[in-house]
Motif scaffolding. Structure first.
Motif, mmCIF file in Angstrom:
data_model
loop_
_atom_site.group_PDB
_atom_site.id
_atom_site.type_symbol
_atom_site.label_atom_id
_atom_site.label_comp_id
_atom_site.label_asym_id
_atom_site.label_seq_id
_atom_site.Cartn_x
_atom_site.Cartn_y
_atom_site.Cartn_z
ATOM 1 N N GLU A 69 43.923 33.122 34.345
ATOM 2 C CA GLU A 69 43.632 34.552 34.214
ATOM 3 C C GLU A 69 42.435 34.782 33.304
ATOM 4 O O GLU A 69 41.554 35.576 33.595
ATOM 5 C CB GLU A 69 44.851 35.334 33.680
ATOM 6 C CG GLU A 69 45.960 35.507 34.682
ATOM 7 C CD GLU A 69 46.894 34.299 34.749
ATOM 8 O OE1 GLU A 69 46.812 33.398 33.890
ATOM 9 O OE2 GLU A 69 47.691 34.251 35.695
ATOM 10 N N THR A 70 42.415 34.078 32.185
ATOM 11 C CA THR A 70 41.312 34.234 31.234
ATOM 12 C C THR A 70 40.021 33.694 31.833
ATOM 13 O O THR A 70 38.960 34.314 31.699
ATOM 14 C CB THR A 70 41.641 33.514 29.916
ATOM 15 O OG1 THR A 70 42.894 33.992 29.430
ATOM 16 C CG2 THR A 70 40.572 33.759 28.883
ATOM 17 N N ASP A 125 36.442 53.271 36.074
ATOM 18 C CA ASP A 125 35.777 54.070 37.095
ATOM 19 C C ASP A 125 36.636 53.919 38.350
ATOM 20 O O ASP A 125 36.465 52.972 39.112
ATOM 21 C CB ASP A 125 34.352 53.570 37.318
ATOM 22 C CG ASP A 125 33.584 54.393 38.329
ATOM 23 O OD1 ASP A 125 34.042 55.496 38.673
ATOM 24 O OD2 ASP A 125 32.509 53.926 38.767
ATOM 25 N N GLY A 126 37.593 54.819 38.517
ATOM 26 C CA GLY A 126 38.558 54.672 39.602
ATOM 27 C C GLY A 126 39.479 53.510 39.303
ATOM 28 O O GLY A 126 40.098 53.442 38.249
ATOM 29 N N GLU A 127 39.569 52.560 40.220
ATOM 30 C CA GLU A 127 40.413 51.383 40.025
ATOM 31 C C GLU A 127 39.657 50.238 39.350
ATOM 32 O O GLU A 127 40.243 49.209 39.026
ATOM 33 C CB GLU A 127 40.957 50.897 41.377
ATOM 34 C CG GLU A 127 41.949 51.854 42.005
ATOM 35 C CD GLU A 127 43.224 51.978 41.182
ATOM 36 O OE1 GLU A 127 43.798 50.952 40.792
ATOM 37 O OE2 GLU A 127 43.624 53.134 40.914
ATOM 38 N N THR A 128 38.365 50.415 39.136
ATOM 39 C CA THR A 128 37.537 49.360 38.553
ATOM 40 C C THR A 128 37.322 49.620 37.067
ATOM 41 O O THR A 128 37.027 50.736 36.657
ATOM 42 C CB THR A 128 36.165 49.296 39.257
ATOM 43 O OG1 THR A 128 36.383 49.101 40.651
ATOM 44 C CG2 THR A 128 35.324 48.163 38.718
ATOM 45 N N ILE A 129 37.453 48.577 36.290
ATOM 46 C CA ILE A 129 37.170 48.657 34.859
ATOM 47 C C ILE A 129 35.758 48.122 34.660
ATOM 48 O O ILE A 129 35.471 46.963 34.958
ATOM 49 C CB ILE A 129 38.198 47.854 34.053
ATOM 50 C CG1 ILE A 129 39.570 48.496 34.233
ATOM 51 C CG2 ILE A 129 37.797 47.786 32.585
ATOM 52 C CD1 ILE A 129 40.713 47.690 33.701
ATOM 53 N N SER A 155 44.625 44.610 37.217
ATOM 54 C CA SER A 155 45.419 43.383 37.245
ATOM 55 C C SER A 155 44.773 42.275 36.400
ATOM 56 O O SER A 155 45.476 41.552 35.688
ATOM 57 C CB SER A 155 45.597 42.920 38.693
ATOM 58 O OG SER A 155 46.306 41.721 38.739
ATOM 59 N N ASP A 156 43.444 42.138 36.476
ATOM 60 C CA ASP A 156 42.742 41.115 35.689
ATOM 61 C C ASP A 156 43.029 41.271 34.200
ATOM 62 O O ASP A 156 43.377 40.310 33.511
ATOM 63 C CB ASP A 156 41.221 41.220 35.873
ATOM 64 C CG ASP A 156 40.744 40.899 37.266
ATOM 65 O OD1 ASP A 156 41.414 40.115 37.963
ATOM 66 O OD2 ASP A 156 39.685 41.438 37.654
ATOM 67 N N MET A 160 45.454 38.949 31.631
ATOM 68 C CA MET A 160 44.870 38.335 30.446
ATOM 69 C C MET A 160 45.640 38.752 29.195
ATOM 70 O O MET A 160 45.981 37.919 28.358
ATOM 71 C CB MET A 160 43.395 38.720 30.325
ATOM 72 C CG MET A 160 42.634 37.971 29.244
ATOM 73 S SD MET A 160 42.578 38.710 27.599
ATOM 74 C CE MET A 160 41.915 40.315 27.895
ATOM 75 N N ILE A 161 45.952 40.037 29.065
ATOM 76 C CA ILE A 161 46.696 40.532 27.900
ATOM 77 C C ILE A 161 48.073 39.878 27.844
ATOM 78 O O ILE A 161 48.509 39.413 26.785
ATOM 79 C CB ILE A 161 46.813 42.068 27.920
ATOM 80 C CG1 ILE A 161 45.440 42.704 27.663
ATOM 81 C CG2 ILE A 161 47.828 42.550 26.885
ATOM 82 C CD1 ILE A 161 45.389 44.195 27.908
ATOM 83 N N ASN A 162 48.764 39.815 28.984
ATOM 84 C CA ASN A 162 50.094 39.193 29.015
ATOM 85 C C ASN A 162 50.041 37.719 28.658
ATOM 86 O O ASN A 162 50.906 37.220 27.949
ATOM 87 C CB ASN A 162 50.746 39.380 30.379
ATOM 88 C CG ASN A 162 51.177 40.802 30.605
ATOM 89 O OD1 ASN A 162 51.446 41.543 29.680
ATOM 90 N ND2 ASN A 162 51.214 41.212 31.877
#
Length: 168
Positions: A69-70, A125-129, A155-156, A160-162
């Protein structure tokens, strides 16, 4: 936390070893466009050349057995800026957090580790970070700000946070 520390160390190492721009002037908007009194505060800014940094960071993360993930998050980064601040204050952090709120950054996670606070905020921006700001504060009035631009999904960032939270 280990993942974030590794990323910070790798970015700083790249800053020293690669031809990136290092300056004693701040490179993050709040600090450059603010009428804030920074008396006694010392800055070190690093604009990391992303093309060089990505492959080095991915290799180092794989060697440290970091999770996919990272590594996938690093692949999606398009620009990375790092700002270290010595002699920062609690008021400065509070004002910075207010600035982020005023500019539509959402707080996604706060992780506490050995007296350090890591705060992750994103701008969507919508679903995009498009932008992720990571702030690391310590009791010694030393702060690290990492501004990562790219095209990330919710999700990305969540994965990563999890993964960072589970590893601590």
């Amino acid at each position: 936390m280990k993942t974030l520390k590794n990323i910070f160390l790798i970015i700083l190492t790249i800053g020293v070893l690669q031809s990136c721009v290092v300056s004693e002037k701040p490179n993050i908007d709040f600090f450059t466009n603010s009428k804030y009194d920074f008396k006694g505060v010392k800055f070190m800014s690093i604009n990391v050349p992303t093309a060089l940094a990505k492959s080095y960071i991915k290799k180092a993360l794989k060697e440290d057995s970091e999770n996919e993930e990272t590594i996938n998050l690093v692949k999606k980064a398009s620009k990375i800026k790092v700002l270290t601040v010595a002699n920062g204050s609690e008021k400065m952090i509070n004002d910075y957090n207010q600035y982020l709120s005023d500019n539509h950054y959402e707080e996604w996670a706060t992780i506490k580790h050995e007296g350090d606070n890591i705060n992750i905020r994103v701008k969507q921006d919508g679903e995009t970070i498009k932008n992720m700001l990571i702030t690391v504060g310590s009791k010694q009035k030393e702060l690290v700000f990492v501004d990562v631009k790219g095209n990330f999904t919710i999700s990305d960032i969540s994965k990563m946070i999890n993964s960072v939270s589970v590893n601590n």
